[in-house]
Design an enzyme around this catalytic site. Structure first.
Site: not given
Length: 341
Positions: A113-114
């Site tokens: 989730k970067n």
């Protein structure tokens, strides 16, 4: 070597002692004379950043700089400036795009989730196959191409791992839109919804596909498309009437694109469900059914002024039912909603 959190960690030789970096004078971070709350970086990260600042300051384009950006990103994947520098490096060094995608995939396994890694991936994919070139062939040919297949498989793994990963779905929208993969994507969305009718992300993706990525305000949906979506949604409401996703999907779509069909097409269908002994209890027990009726009757009243008062009275009665029986938790909202009718 040391033990950290139960795992063996191999410590690398200090960069100051490595021959490869002896020609570089690291630039320390300037926090001012009296920093109020300095960040407690590890010694390893502090050293790497010192050398990275130095090579960035002179605009160095080298394999050692590329390798260093990878080490920094593995520790701090949210460092946007380092990603920008890495992008420049792989472009000027003409690094193999496939190798870079492999590396990005390894980072995404740890940090799915970067934000930065997904944007970086976009820039690599278009290097592999320009959208302009891709659009010269059919959609079937685009879908089966090695570049698109690689990305679809990567996304399948990411979404299987977390079916509601916003970043993976956003990247999927970028891929579908950039390479015009609308038919295959509708088939994919149908599969996702059939596997989990409560998957809000899949319903959101369906709307994206129906609009073909266009601004909703600029789209006039074809009549048959609207009818198909109503039929599809009502069929999925049957599986779980108390599931908000399909209710929000179809009422939102019709409120934006075809208000008349709220009461000419959707209303008789959901009323028929509520009158069916197989679905009646579930339908009259869910607030989403009554909430839809409020929206529908409100729009019908606007379209049929001769029956306005009667229709609004019905809508108010639905608000009363929601406030006192079906959705007591949100009673104050339903009393407010009633006041707006």
């Amino acid at each position: 070597m040391r033990i950290e959190d139960g795992e063996t960690v191999v410590e690398s030789l200090s960069m100051a002692l490595q021959d490869e970096w002896k020609d570089v004078e690291p630039i320390e971070q300037d926090d001012g004379k009296s920093p109020m709350c300095p960040i407690a970086y590890t010694d390893e990260y502090r050293e790497m950043m010192g050398y990275l600042r130095a090579v960035m300051a002179v605009g160095e384009i080298s394999k050692r700089a590329l390798e260093l950006t990878g080490r920094v990103i593995e520790i701090n994947p949210g460092h946007y400036t380092v990603w920008v520098y890495r992008k420049r490096l792989i472009e000027e060094l003409q690094t193999a795009a496939e190798e870079e995608l492999d590396w990005v995939s390894s980072i995404s396994e740890k940090y799915p989730k970067n934000y930065q890694l997904w944007h970086h991936r976009e820039s690599i994919v278009v290097r592999l196959w320009s959208p302009q070139e891709a659009l010269q062939v059919t959609e079937d040919q685009r879908v089966t191409s090695p570049v698109v297949q690689r990305e679809l498989q990567f996304l399948s793994r990411a979404i299987d791992e977390d079916s509601k990963n916003f970043h993976a779905w956003s990247y999927r929208q970028w891929l579908v839109n950039k390479y015009q993969l609308w038919d295959q994507e509708m088939a994919f969305v149908n599969t996702m919804i059939s596997q989990d009718v409560r998957n809000n992300s899949a319903w959101n993706q369906r709307y994206f596909v129906v609009l073909k990525g266009c601004d909703p305000a600029s789209v006039q949906l074809d009549d048959q498309v609207v009818l198909n979506e109503i039929a599809f949604t009502v069929e999925n409401i049957k599986f779980a009437p108390n599931n908000e996703s399909p209710w929000s999907y179809i009422t939102g779509m019709l409120l934006r694109h075809d208000k008349t069909r709220l009461f000419t097409e959707l209303l008789p269908r959901i009323k028929a469900l509520a009158g069916d002994d197989g679905y009646k209890l579930a339908m009259i027990s869910t607030p989403f059914y009554w909430s839809a009726l409020v929206d529908i009757y409100e729009q019908q009243a606007k379209a049929q002024p001769e029956s306005k008062e009667q229709l609004l009275a019905e809508a108010r009665s639905f608000c009363n039912r929601l406030a006192t029986e079906v959705d007591i938790m949100h009673a104050r909202y339903w009393r407010y909603r009633k006041s707006t009718l």
